[in-house]
Design an enzyme around this catalytic site. Structure first.
Site, PDB file in Angstrom:
ATOM      1  N   HIS A  87     -16.348  44.349 -64.646  1.00  0.00           N
ATOM      2  CA  HIS A  87     -15.107  45.109 -64.625  1.00  0.00           C
ATOM      3  C   HIS A  87     -13.851  44.193 -65.535  1.00  0.00           C
ATOM      4  O   HIS A  87     -14.353  42.890 -65.296  1.00  0.00           O
ATOM      5  CB  HIS A  87     -14.583  45.461 -63.268  1.00  0.00           C
ATOM      6  CG  HIS A  87     -15.059  46.797 -62.678  1.00  0.00           C
ATOM      7  ND1 HIS A  87     -16.087  46.741 -62.225  1.00  0.00           N
ATOM      8  CD2 HIS A  87     -14.643  48.073 -62.863  1.00  0.00           C
ATOM      9  CE1 HIS A  87     -16.379  48.099 -61.508  1.00  0.00           C
ATOM     10  NE2 HIS A  87     -15.560  48.593 -62.234  1.00  0.00           N
ATOM     11  N   LYS A  92      -9.083  43.118 -61.930  1.00  0.00           N
ATOM     12  CA  LYS A  92      -9.928  43.903 -60.564  1.00  0.00           C
ATOM     13  C   LYS A  92      -9.826  42.731 -59.578  1.00  0.00           C
ATOM     14  O   LYS A  92     -10.224  41.700 -59.730  1.00  0.00           O
ATOM     15  CB  LYS A  92     -10.978  44.389 -60.919  1.00  0.00           C
ATOM     16  CG  LYS A  92     -11.634  45.373 -59.687  1.00  0.00           C
ATOM     17  CD  LYS A  92     -12.761  46.183 -60.117  1.00  0.00           C
ATOM     18  CE  LYS A  92     -13.351  46.783 -59.051  1.00  0.00           C
ATOM     19  NZ  LYS A  92     -12.244  47.640 -58.227  1.00  0.00           N
TER      20      LYS A  92
HETATM   21  N1  NAI Z   1     -12.159  55.786 -57.690  1.00  0.00           N
HETATM   22  C1  NAI Z   1     -11.864  55.629 -59.012  1.00  0.00           C
HETATM   23  O1  NAI Z   1     -12.575  56.556 -59.858  1.00  0.00           O
HETATM   24  C2  NAI Z   1     -11.610  54.673 -59.603  1.00  0.00           C
HETATM   25  C3  NAI Z   1     -10.814  53.740 -58.809  1.00  0.00           C
HETATM   26  N2  NAI Z   1      -9.815  52.746 -59.251  1.00  0.00           N
HETATM   27  C4  NAI Z   1      -9.200  52.069 -58.347  1.00  0.00           C
HETATM   28  O2  NAI Z   1      -7.637  52.519 -58.204  1.00  0.00           O
HETATM   29  C5  NAI Z   1      -7.088  51.326 -57.739  1.00  0.00           C
HETATM   30  C6  NAI Z   1      -5.918  50.997 -58.601  1.00  0.00           C
HETATM   31  O3  NAI Z   1      -6.460  50.456 -59.805  1.00  0.00           O
HETATM   32  P1  NAI Z   1      -5.640  50.086 -61.047  1.00  0.00           P
HETATM   33  O4  NAI Z   1      -4.903  51.187 -61.293  1.00  0.00           O
HETATM   34  O5  NAI Z   1      -6.439  49.371 -62.166  1.00  0.00           O
HETATM   35  O6  NAI Z   1      -4.451  48.931 -60.276  1.00  0.00           O
HETATM   36  P2  NAI Z   1      -3.124  48.453 -60.866  1.00  0.00           P
HETATM   37  O7  NAI Z   1      -2.546  47.233 -60.171  1.00  0.00           O
HETATM   38  O8  NAI Z   1      -2.936  48.875 -62.448  1.00  0.00           O
HETATM   39  O9  NAI Z   1      -2.203  49.619 -60.235  1.00  0.00           O
HETATM   40  C7  NAI Z   1      -1.871  49.863 -58.763  1.00  0.00           C
HETATM   41  C8  NAI Z   1      -0.352  50.247 -58.714  1.00  0.00           C
HETATM   42  O10 NAI Z   1      -0.154  50.575 -57.310  1.00  0.00           O
HETATM   43  C9  NAI Z   1       0.986  50.343 -56.894  1.00  0.00           C
HETATM   44  N3  NAI Z   1       1.130  50.245 -55.596  1.00  0.00           N
HETATM   45  C10 NAI Z   1       0.640  49.358 -54.805  1.00  0.00           C
HETATM   46  N4  NAI Z   1       1.337  49.376 -53.359  1.00  0.00           N
HETATM   47  C11 NAI Z   1       1.963  50.333 -53.456  1.00  0.00           C
HETATM   48  C12 NAI Z   1       2.765  51.224 -52.831  1.00  0.00           C
HETATM   49  N5  NAI Z   1       3.076  50.830 -51.361  1.00  0.00           N
HETATM   50  N6  NAI Z   1       3.462  52.259 -52.943  1.00  0.00           N
HETATM   51  C13 NAI Z   1       3.633  52.747 -54.131  1.00  0.00           C
HETATM   52  N7  NAI Z   1       2.851  51.996 -55.297  1.00  0.00           N
HETATM   53  C14 NAI Z   1       2.039  51.055 -55.039  1.00  0.00           C
HETATM   54  C15 NAI Z   1       1.377  48.847 -57.795  1.00  0.00           C
HETATM   55  O11 NAI Z   1       2.813  48.595 -57.807  1.00  0.00           O
HETATM   56  C16 NAI Z   1       0.662  49.342 -58.952  1.00  0.00           C
HETATM   57  O12 NAI Z   1       1.397  50.153 -59.994  1.00  0.00           O
HETATM   58  C17 NAI Z   1      -7.981  50.038 -57.418  1.00  0.00           C
HETATM   59  O13 NAI Z   1      -8.430  50.106 -56.044  1.00  0.00           O
HETATM   60  C18 NAI Z   1      -9.148  50.425 -58.236  1.00  0.00           C
HETATM   61  O14 NAI Z   1     -10.464  49.898 -58.052  1.00  0.00           O
HETATM   62  C19 NAI Z   1      -9.743  52.502 -60.517  1.00  0.00           C
HETATM   63  C20 NAI Z   1     -10.191  53.255 -61.337  1.00  0.00           C
HETATM   64  C21 NAI Z   1     -10.956  54.507 -61.087  1.00  0.00           C
HETATM   65  O1  LIG Z   2     -10.686  48.748 -60.653  1.00  0.00           O
HETATM   66  C1  LIG Z   2     -11.299  49.467 -61.486  1.00  0.00           C
HETATM   67  O2  LIG Z   2     -10.736  49.462 -62.661  1.00  0.00           O
HETATM   68  C2  LIG Z   2     -12.127  50.356 -61.072  1.00  0.00           C
HETATM   69  N1  LIG Z   2     -12.514  50.629 -59.835  1.00  0.00           N
HETATM   70  C3  LIG Z   2     -13.251  51.414 -59.259  1.00  0.00           C
HETATM   71  C4  LIG Z   2     -14.560  50.831 -58.749  1.00  0.00           C
HETATM   72  O3  LIG Z   2     -14.235  49.853 -57.805  1.00  0.00           O
HETATM   73  O4  LIG Z   2     -15.681  51.049 -58.719  1.00  0.00           O
HETATM   74  C5  LIG Z   2     -14.098  52.719 -60.357  1.00  0.00           C
HETATM   75  C6  LIG Z   2     -14.052  51.980 -61.810  1.00  0.00           C
HETATM   76  O5  LIG Z   2     -15.463  51.333 -62.017  1.00  0.00           O
HETATM   77  C7  LIG Z   2     -12.871  51.452 -62.368  1.00  0.00           C
END
Ligand code: NAI
Ligand SMILES: O=C(O)C1=N[C@H](C(=O)O)C[C@H](O)C1
Length: 269
Positions: free
Chosen positions: A158, A162
């Site tokens: 990643h 991350k």
């Molecule tokens: N399940 C899936 O398919 C996927 C999961 N993810 C997960 O999603 C999460 C976010 O990933 P990214 O967008 O890359 O991170 P990022 O750090 O770019 O975005 C996180 C956002 O959440 C906000 N945030 C944090 N605490 C908050 C609160 N109390 N109230 C409102 N907003 C709040 C932050 O200010 C930030 O804008 C991670 O846990 C990642 O692993 C990411 C991509 C795919």
């Molecule tokens: O943090 C990310 O970017 C992603 N998080 C998810 C994970 O923890 O598997 C899904 C995806 O791989 C991107």
């Protein structure tokens, strides 16, 4: 338009938040009714379209999640574990479907979702893409077919922002492999090799995490035996695959009974 399900996106300024906003705005099956950011963030109070550098969307970023959730049929939440637990309570209060993409949640965090799921639909998955969810099915089948002569290793890569490891996806794949083997992942997971580790323990499922640059998400499940190897691989090159899956889950959840679901339920896999 008014009768389309209303969606709130949390973590509006994040990598996934912005992708989710674009996906909902471009969809003809849902409408964007709210966006939430953490208190003190400089997007709060601004039109979200303008904050993203484009045209106004007529939706103002708020730091008051319950007010936003009360107007919505679904909340799509890719933020951080502590925020997600609070949002689960509020989504349950608002009876809104809560789609959780947040990873890095501990077992204690996940247990806190149980009371919320008595009142609302929760769909949670460490990866919302069709491809990865299909890969979990294939992983379970291959693990079921092979014995412990095949060492199972899960390698994920990643971007350098991350914060959690192993990735949520790697853990999903590990769970699938363990299920195929008929064992509990907690009993066989090897998550942190460093130094004189000793020889690999037969039956273990190993995890390796690579962090670098702008890698969206790459996962290999390696089955390694004497004289041969099988590698199952998923490469994500665009975050839209996760956002499309999350929107599908939000729509799927509309007519479901309160409870906890995952993307295998949504995709019928
Ligand atoms: N399940 C899936 O398919 C996927 C999961 N993810 C997960 O999603 C999460 C976010 O990933 P990214 O967008 O890359 O991170 P990022 O750090 O770019 O975005 C996180 C956002 O959440 C906000 N945030 C944090 N605490 C908050 C609160 N109390 N109230 C409102 N907003 C709040 C932050 O200010 C930030 O804008 C991670 O846990 C990642 O692993 C990411 C991509 C795919
Ligand atoms: O943090 C990310 O970017 C992603 N998080 C998810 C994970 O923890 O598997 C899904 C995806 O791989 C991107």
């Amino acid at each position: 338009m008014e009768d389309l399900p209303g969606i709130v996106i949390t973590g509006a300024s994040g990598r996934m938040g912005q992708m989710l906003i674009k996906t909902v705005v471009d969809s003809d099956k849902a409408r964007l009714v709210g966006v939430v950011e953490r208190a003190g963030h400089d997007w709060v109070g601004r039109d979200v379209g303008e904050a993203m550098g484009g045209a106004a969307l007529g939706v103002t970023v708020t730091d008051q999640p319950l007010d936003a959730f009360a107007k919505a049929q679904a909340v799509i939440d890719f933020t951080a574990p502590a925020a997600t637990i609070e949002f689960a309570k509020l989504a349950a209060q608002a009876r809104a479907v809560h789609v959780i993409g947040t990873t890095g949640m501990t077992n204690e965090d996940i247990a806190k979702l149980d009371p919320c799921a008595r009142h609302a639909v929760i769909v949670r998955a460490g990866n919302m893409s069709l491809g990865v969810n299909l890969l979990t099915v294939l992983t379970r089948k291959v693990a079921e077919a092979l014995d412990e002569d095949f060492d199972i290793e899960i390698i994920e890569a990643h971007h350098h922002h991350k914060v959690d490891a192993p990735s949520g996806t790697a853990l999903m794949l590990g769970e699938a492999a363990a299920e195929g083997r008929g064992v509990k992942l907690a009993d066989v997971a090897d998550r942190g090799r460093d130094g004189i580790t000793g020889a690999r323990k037969r039956g273990d499922i190993g995890f390796t995490a690579i962090r670098g640059g702008d890698i969206v998400g790459e996962h290999d499940v390696l089955f390694a035996a004497a004289g041969e190897r099988i590698v199952l691989r998923h490469l994500a090159t665009d975050r839209s695959i996760f956002a499309r899956g999350a929107l599908k889950a939000a729509l799927w959840g509309q007519d479901k009974k309160p409870g906890q679901y995952d993307m295998l339920d949504v995709l019928g896999l």
